[in-house]
Design a protein around this motif. Sequence first.
Motif, PDB file in Angstrom:
ATOM      1  N   ILE A 171       0.836  -1.205   0.000  1.00 16.76           N
ATOM      2  CA  ILE A 171       0.000   0.000   0.000  1.00 16.76           C
ATOM      3  C   ILE A 171       0.874   1.260   0.000  1.00 16.76           C
ATOM      4  O   ILE A 171       0.671   2.156  -0.827  1.00 16.76           O
ATOM      5  N   TYR A 172       1.839   1.308   0.901  1.00 13.44           N
ATOM      6  CA  TYR A 172       2.619   2.542   1.025  1.00 13.44           C
ATOM      7  C   TYR A 172       3.511   2.817  -0.184  1.00 13.44           C
ATOM      8  O   TYR A 172       3.801   3.964  -0.483  1.00 13.44           O
ATOM      9  N   GLN A 173       3.919   1.761  -0.910  1.00  9.94           N
ATOM     10  CA  GLN A 173       4.719   2.044  -2.105  1.00  9.94           C
ATOM     11  C   GLN A 173       3.893   2.808  -3.138  1.00  9.94           C
ATOM     12  O   GLN A 173       4.429   3.473  -4.012  1.00  9.94           O
ATOM     13  N   GLY A 174       2.570   2.707  -3.028  1.00 13.86           N
ATOM     14  CA  GLY A 174       1.700   3.390  -3.991  1.00 13.86           C
ATOM     15  C   GLY A 174       1.410   4.842  -3.649  1.00 13.86           C
ATOM     16  O   GLY A 174       0.895   5.584  -4.505  1.00 13.86           O
ATOM     17  N   VAL A 175       1.731   5.234  -2.423  1.00  7.87           N
ATOM     18  CA  VAL A 175       1.349   6.582  -1.967  1.00  7.87           C
ATOM     19  C   VAL A 175       2.071   7.709  -2.730  1.00  7.87           C
ATOM     20  O   VAL A 175       1.424   8.656  -3.197  1.00  7.87           O
ATOM     21  N   PRO A 176       3.406   7.641  -2.895  1.00  5.54           N
ATOM     22  CA  PRO A 176       4.075   8.761  -3.595  1.00  5.54           C
ATOM     23  C   PRO A 176       3.573   8.943  -5.023  1.00  5.54           C
ATOM     24  O   PRO A 176       3.377  10.083  -5.472  1.00  5.54           O
ATOM     25  N   GLY A 177       3.345   7.848  -5.732  1.00  2.72           N
ATOM     26  CA  GLY A 177       2.866   7.935  -7.113  1.00  2.72           C
ATOM     27  C   GLY A 177       1.504   8.607  -7.161  1.00  2.72           C
ATOM     28  O   GLY A 177       1.304   9.581  -7.896  1.00  2.72           O
ATOM     29  N   PHE A 178       0.565   8.087  -6.366  1.00  7.55           N
ATOM     30  CA  PHE A 178      -0.791   8.641  -6.384  1.00  7.55           C
ATOM     31  C   PHE A 178      -0.752  10.146  -6.073  1.00  7.55           C
ATOM     32  O   PHE A 178      -1.412  10.954  -6.745  1.00  7.55           O
ATOM     33  N   SER A 179       0.022  10.507  -5.061  1.00  8.42           N
ATOM     34  CA  SER A 179       0.087  11.920  -4.637  1.00  8.42           C
ATOM     35  C   SER A 179       0.536  12.806  -5.796  1.00  8.42           C
ATOM     36  O   SER A 179      -0.022  13.890  -6.014  1.00  8.42           O
ATOM     37  N   LYS A 180       1.536  12.339  -6.514  1.00  5.23           N
ATOM     38  CA  LYS A 180       2.090  13.168  -7.582  1.00  5.23           C
ATOM     39  C   LYS A 180       1.205  13.178  -8.833  1.00  5.23           C
ATOM     40  O   LYS A 180       0.968  14.220  -9.428  1.00  5.23           O
ATOM     41  N   TRP A 181       0.691  12.020  -9.217  1.00  6.11           N
ATOM     42  CA  TRP A 181      -0.133  11.967 -10.436  1.00  6.11           C
ATOM     43  C   TRP A 181      -1.449  12.717 -10.261  1.00  6.11           C
ATOM     44  O   TRP A 181      -1.903  13.430 -11.152  1.00  6.11           O
ATOM     45  N   PHE A 182      -2.073  12.505  -9.090  1.00  5.26           N
ATOM     46  CA  PHE A 182      -3.439  13.007  -8.925  1.00  5.26           C
ATOM     47  C   PHE A 182      -3.512  14.240  -8.018  1.00  5.26           C
ATOM     48  O   PHE A 182      -4.588  14.825  -7.842  1.00  5.26           O
ATOM     49  N   GLY A 183      -2.374  14.606  -7.422  1.00  6.82           N
ATOM     50  CA  GLY A 183      -2.319  15.866  -6.666  1.00  6.82           C
ATOM     51  C   GLY A 183      -2.933  15.834  -5.283  1.00  6.82           C
ATOM     52  O   GLY A 183      -3.130  16.879  -4.661  1.00  6.82           O
ATOM     53  N   VAL A 184      -3.227  14.656  -4.756  1.00  6.14           N
ATOM     54  CA  VAL A 184      -3.792  14.526  -3.407  1.00  6.14           C
ATOM     55  C   VAL A 184      -3.118  13.347  -2.708  1.00  6.14           C
ATOM     56  O   VAL A 184      -2.927  12.294  -3.328  1.00  6.14           O
ATOM     57  N   ALA A 185      -2.815  13.524  -1.426  1.00 11.38           N
ATOM     58  CA  ALA A 185      -2.219  12.399  -0.688  1.00 11.38           C
ATOM     59  C   ALA A 185      -3.320  11.410  -0.309  1.00 11.38           C
ATOM     60  O   ALA A 185      -4.316  11.802   0.302  1.00 11.38           O
ATOM     61  N   PRO A 186      -3.172  10.136  -0.681  1.00 15.34           N
ATOM     62  CA  PRO A 186      -4.231   9.169  -0.383  1.00 15.34           C
ATOM     63  C   PRO A 186      -4.191   8.696   1.069  1.00 15.34           C
ATOM     64  O   PRO A 186      -3.143   8.774   1.720  1.00 15.34           O
ATOM     65  N   LYS A 187      -5.323   8.191   1.531  1.00 20.06           N
ATOM     66  CA  LYS A 187      -5.400   7.705   2.921  1.00 20.06           C
ATOM     67  C   LYS A 187      -5.317   6.178   2.944  1.00 20.06           C
ATOM     68  O   LYS A 187      -5.917   5.497   2.118  1.00 20.06           O
ATOM     69  N   VAL A 188      -4.575   5.685   3.912  1.00 20.19           N
ATOM     70  CA  VAL A 188      -4.471   4.237   4.105  1.00 20.19           C
ATOM     71  C   VAL A 188      -5.482   3.843   5.178  1.00 20.19           C
ATOM     72  O   VAL A 188      -5.340   4.237   6.330  1.00 20.19           O
ATOM     73  N   THR A 189      -6.516   3.137   4.785  1.00 20.23           N
ATOM     74  CA  THR A 189      -7.603   2.814   5.710  1.00 20.23           C
ATOM     75  C   THR A 189      -7.739   1.298   5.865  1.00 20.23           C
ATOM     76  O   THR A 189      -7.262   0.526   5.028  1.00 20.23           O
ATOM     77  N   ASP A 190      -8.436   0.894   6.937  1.00 18.61           N
ATOM     78  CA  ASP A 190      -8.721  -0.537   7.130  1.00 18.61           C
ATOM     79  C   ASP A 190      -9.585  -1.061   5.993  1.00 18.61           C
ATOM     80  O   ASP A 190      -9.449  -2.209   5.561  1.00 18.61           O
ATOM     81  N   GLU A 191     -10.470  -0.179   5.510  1.00 21.41           N
ATOM     82  CA  GLU A 191     -11.349  -0.581   4.405  1.00 21.41           C
ATOM     83  C   GLU A 191     -10.516  -0.955   3.167  1.00 21.41           C
ATOM     84  O   GLU A 191     -10.799  -1.924   2.477  1.00 21.41           O
ATOM     85  N   LEU A 192      -9.460  -0.171   2.917  1.00 26.86           N
ATOM     86  CA  LEU A 192      -8.580  -0.466   1.782  1.00 26.86           C
ATOM     87  C   LEU A 192      -7.874  -1.800   2.002  1.00 26.86           C
ATOM     88  O   LEU A 192      -7.788  -2.628   1.090  1.00 26.86           O
ATOM     89  N   ARG A 193      -7.364  -2.018   3.197  1.00 25.06           N
ATOM     90  CA  ARG A 193      -6.695  -3.295   3.498  1.00 25.06           C
ATOM     91  C   ARG A 193      -7.645  -4.459   3.237  1.00 25.06           C
ATOM     92  O   ARG A 193      -7.269  -5.441   2.598  1.00 25.06           O
ATOM     93  N   GLU A 194      -8.876  -4.336   3.708  1.00 31.15           N
ATOM     94  CA  GLU A 194      -9.846  -5.422   3.508  1.00 31.15           C
ATOM     95  C   GLU A 194     -10.144  -5.641   2.023  1.00 31.15           C
ATOM     96  O   GLU A 194     -10.220  -6.763   1.546  1.00 31.15           O
ATOM     97  N   LEU A 195     -10.285  -4.538   1.316  1.00 30.83           N
ATOM     98  CA  LEU A 195     -10.563  -4.623  -0.124  1.00 30.83           C
ATOM     99  C   LEU A 195      -9.434  -5.367  -0.852  1.00 30.83           C
ATOM    100  O   LEU A 195      -9.671  -6.215  -1.716  1.00 30.83           O
ATOM    101  N   LEU A 196      -8.203  -5.065  -0.491  1.00 33.31           N
ATOM    102  CA  LEU A 196      -7.065  -5.679  -1.173  1.00 33.31           C
ATOM    103  C   LEU A 196      -6.926  -7.162  -0.853  1.00 33.31           C
ATOM    104  O   LEU A 196      -6.330  -7.920  -1.606  1.00 33.31           O
ATOM    105  N   LEU A 197      -7.459  -7.565   0.289  1.00 34.53           N
ATOM    106  CA  LEU A 197      -7.383  -8.971   0.663  1.00 34.53           C
ATOM    107  C   LEU A 197      -8.552  -9.779   0.112  1.00 34.53           C
ATOM    108  O   LEU A 197      -8.528 -11.005   0.134  1.00 34.53           O
ATOM    109  N   SER A 198      -9.566  -9.080  -0.386  1.00 32.02           N
ATOM    110  CA  SER A 198     -10.777  -9.794  -0.845  1.00 32.02           C
ATOM    111  C   SER A 198     -10.619 -10.299  -2.280  1.00 32.02           C
ATOM    112  O   SER A 198      -9.754  -9.872  -3.004  1.00 32.02           O
TER     113      SER A 198
END
Length: 275
Positions: free
Chosen positions: A248-275
């Motif tokens: 998840i965290y390796q994706g944060v710098p890219g997203f921030s720069k491409w889309f101009g907003v720092a993304p949030k790391v949430t439990d919901e995201l963790r669950e989604l990625l495991l599903s």
Amino acid sequence: MNTAPVVAVLGYPIHHSKSPKMHGYWLDQMGVSGYYVPLEIHPDNFEAALKNLPKLGFSGANVTIPHKERALEIADSVSERARRIGAANTLYFDVDGKIHADNTDGYGFITNLKNGAPEWSAKAGPALVLGAGGAARAILDALITGESPKIYLTNRTRERARDLANEFGDTVEVLDWIDKNTVLSDVKTLINTTSLGMNGEGDLGLDFSQFTSGMAVTDIVYTPLETDLLKYARKRGCTCVDGLGMLIYQGVPGFSKWFGVAPKVTDELRELLLS
Ligand code: ATR
């Protein structure tokens, strides 16, 4: 009029990549206009495909296996850490269509550990790294940048560990795979970068009776989230950090720069990625 950023992830194959799900979640959750699309590109077509992405209007890309090294060669500029690691995973395209390559895997590794074990520091003492593949390269670089005093590196195929150690200098000492338990009492950070433990398969051959409560233990395998390594290390009182956060965290710098907003790391995201 500006259009919404479009970003791709290039791999071969690509269907297993969790990046589209993750970036898609962030775009939705934050109400950001943009697109993140998987592209399965054969290695023979990679150079042409990558060079055309800026012309097609893409803002950047992630690259995954088997393109990480080739991307570095094709890029117009390369960050210092990507050069040290010898591979790229995150690309930014500028308005002139130039390709800038970075590697955020080591950042993802360190940020995950710091979040899961706030007291953790690479400086605390020696690290033991199991495995000498692509993930190990980024992790060695991150540990050295974090001023780890000593890194024991061990791999089933010793030559791969030796080659890596030669690149990363005196901090890294190679151990035979069979000797890895001999340093455990001295180790403050233990990292599994091998595929052993995935789906509960394979045995790292570790002597858990020598694990101490002062050890931080992490695993790049996150299926299952609690691998046998983490389960037995936890029983020994070690601070355990699962590997999903590294992805998840390796994706944060890219997203921030491409889309101009720092993304949030949430439990919901963790669950989604495991599903
Ligand atoms: P990545 O780039 O994702 O790190 P990789 O380069 O294929 O993937 O590396 C996989 C790692 O898991 C290697 O360190 C590999 O050891 P070898 O270099 O000897 O192949 C390790 N690995 C895979 N299966 C293993 C097994 N059964 N026992 C020990 N190590 C294993």
